[in-house]
Design an enzyme around this catalytic site. Sequence first.
Site, short mmCIF file in Angstrom:
data_model
loop_
_atom_site.label_atom_id
_atom_site.label_comp_id
_atom_site.label_asym_id
_atom_site.label_seq_id
_atom_site.Cartn_x
_atom_site.Cartn_y
_atom_site.Cartn_z
N ASP A 251 37.75 68.16 157.13
CA ASP A 251 37.35 66.88 157.75
C ASP A 251 35.94 66.52 157.29
OD1 ASP A 251 36.77 64.76 159.42
OD2 ASP A 251 36.39 66.06 161.16
N ASN B 241 34.24 63.59 157.98
CA ASN B 241 33.45 62.63 158.77
C ASN B 241 33.39 62.95 160.27
OD1 ASN B 241 36.05 62.05 159.40
ND2 ASN B 241 35.93 59.84 159.03
N ASP C 202 35.56 63.37 162.63
CA ASP C 202 36.47 62.84 163.66
C ASP C 202 37.55 63.86 164.06
OD1 ASP C 202 38.12 62.80 161.48
OD2 ASP C 202 38.66 60.68 161.62
N ASP D 38 40.75 64.82 155.84
CA ASP D 38 40.84 63.54 155.14
C ASP D 38 40.69 63.71 153.62
OD1 ASP D 38 37.96 63.86 154.84
OD2 ASP D 38 37.83 63.18 156.93
N ASP E 126 54.68 63.88 149.52
CA ASP E 126 55.85 64.25 150.31
C ASP E 126 56.72 63.01 150.41
OD1 ASP E 126 57.45 65.72 152.27
OD2 ASP E 126 55.62 66.90 152.57
N ASP F 197 61.63 65.97 151.40
CA ASP F 197 61.92 66.46 152.74
C ASP F 197 63.42 66.53 153.02
OD1 ASP F 197 60.47 66.87 155.46
OD2 ASP F 197 61.99 65.39 155.95
N GLU G 155 63.55 70.20 149.81
CA GLU G 155 63.66 71.12 150.94
C GLU G 155 65.11 71.17 151.38
OE1 GLU G 155 61.76 71.66 155.43
OE2 GLU G 155 62.49 69.72 154.76
N HIS H 75 53.99 74.47 156.20
CA HIS H 75 53.56 73.93 157.49
C HIS H 75 54.60 74.12 158.59
CE1 HIS H 75 56.19 71.06 155.70
NE2 HIS H 75 56.30 70.45 156.86
N ASP H 76 55.78 74.61 158.24
CA ASP H 76 56.82 74.86 159.26
C ASP H 76 56.97 76.34 159.57
OD1 ASP H 76 57.54 72.15 159.43
OD2 ASP H 76 58.99 72.34 157.78
C1 GLC Z 1 60.99 68.80 157.36
C2 GLC Z 1 59.51 68.99 157.53
C3 GLC Z 1 59.20 69.14 158.98
C4 GLC Z 1 59.68 67.91 159.71
C5 GLC Z 1 61.16 67.65 159.43
C6 GLC Z 1 61.63 66.32 159.97
O1 GLC Z 1 61.71 69.93 157.73
O2 GLC Z 1 59.08 70.08 156.78
O3 GLC Z 1 57.84 69.37 159.20
O4 GLC Z 1 59.48 68.07 161.09
O5 GLC Z 1 61.42 67.67 158.06
O6 GLC Z 1 61.54 65.31 159.04
CA CA Z 2 38.18 62.95 159.14
#
Ligand code: GLC
Ligand code: CA
Length: 532
Positions: free
Chosen positions: A21, A23, A25, A29, A98, A199, A241, A314-315
Amino acid sequence: MITNWYKDAVVYQIYPKSFCDSNGDGIGDFNGIISKLDYLKELGINTVWISPCYPSPQKDNGYDISDYDDVGREYGTMEDFKRMADEMHRRGIKLLMDLVVKSSSDEHFWFTESMKGKDNPYRDYYVWKDPVDGHEPNDWQAGYQISAWTFDEKSGQYWLHTFIEGEPDLNWDNPKVRQEIYAMVNRWLDIGVDGFRCDVINLIAKDYDSDHIGDGKHLHEYLHELHENCLAPHDAMTVGEVYDLTPDEAFEMVAPDRGELSLVFQFEHLREGRIDGQRFFMTDFNAKNFVDTLAKWQYGFMGRAWNTLVMENHDQPRCIDRFGSVEYRKESAKMLATLLYCLQGTVFIYEGQEFGSINPVFRSLEECDDCETKQIQDHLVELWGMEGALKAISLDSRDCARVPVAWDGSETGGFSDGKAWIKYNDFRHEVNAASDLADENGVYRFYQKLLSLRKSKRALSRGNFELIRNDEDGGVVYRRYIEGERDIFVVLNYSDKENAFDFSSYKGELLLSGYGDIPDVMRPFECLVFEK
Ligand code: GLC
Ligand code: CA
């Protein structure tokens, strides 16, 4: 012209909200990302995948997109985005966006129009069905005991959301939807984006009379269209994915002569340690099965397609907590990296993985942010009480990897000057990039060596694979080989105990070692790479 640059991509995933980050907040970013590009370049990556940074009401942390053609102001302006892309390209780093086109946000203009009624021109941009015998059109579930269909009183029809309600599914069977999407994809490619992580891509095509959501009969046709209209003309890389496919099924999407996707993620090994692969429902982790699953995919694709090498995103929670050992944090981080990244395939590294990040601890449900956790948390509390539920959440929720990256040991982990949008990692004072970099034997430096080794050895970057041993007590050996080069042997002790297995026959020139030397007896999570 289509090249195979994806085979040599070393991809680093950035979850923009949590990365850096600039700035104060509390939200990461584009300028924050720019400030870390030299750090990434030096690690040895050559591609960044940025999780969604589009405008979004954030019901699913940005995966719910309300405008495909802009960026969210919390990350910066379109000018900032373009500057970030330029700064990457200047350093020889490619950028993947993405692509989330299974569903949009319920606040997307197309959906608010679609909701207006049956004769709205956008009605068929989404999936609307009449009730069947006064009920949902089929029994598809969108999560724990939640129907994938929501009834609209006004029109008397159901609309589909295969995940949360804030993410209505787009209707790919409508050619207008596909044209809109291809045009949008081309606009990003024209801006200079180099490809996409796609995705849940096998869910774009559905057969409504099937029990199974996704993998519908038109899937390959739609993927091929996307490829012909957008990807091929731009030599763009894609990684889809997909979940729960066999190597043969996955191969159908990446077979080089079909013109669909470059790569798919396979997550089968990430099911290990979960009962029936179900998140939060943990059982003993079995390292032997984990290695066998990786080997299965190596053999499944060898000579005909290309694997992805991934153990965090991230999952998923941090790999050290699930597949390694917090007690032997650095050792197991190095061993896991060696096990995975000496295989054949394209490397994927998730932010913070490169310095051995571990999961935070969730001490109350209020500390959790993830919509998936929120869907199931009451059920977990019913099953195991609050303490048990929080333990499962701290071990296996999606928030584990979504707390801010700890760049240093300060109160805010050097992520921001302020309060972050989600809690900071409890372990930031000890586990952070700065302290890891200060250690010559740290995880980051090990990743650096490993990635540069991959680049310099054709047996590693292109060679075939053979699993030589995978013992109950953690002894693992595999070989990578290619004509005209010496063989490479990867020798591991996948265990937190010493292991007396005799590895003398694989010994050659030492290329890499987790502890820095060659032992007599393999130490916990020892990893050695020999050339012979
Ligand atoms: C994919 C993403 C996940 C999201 C899901 C719904 O699995 O990796 O983070 O919640 O799609 O679109
Ligand atoms: Ca920021």
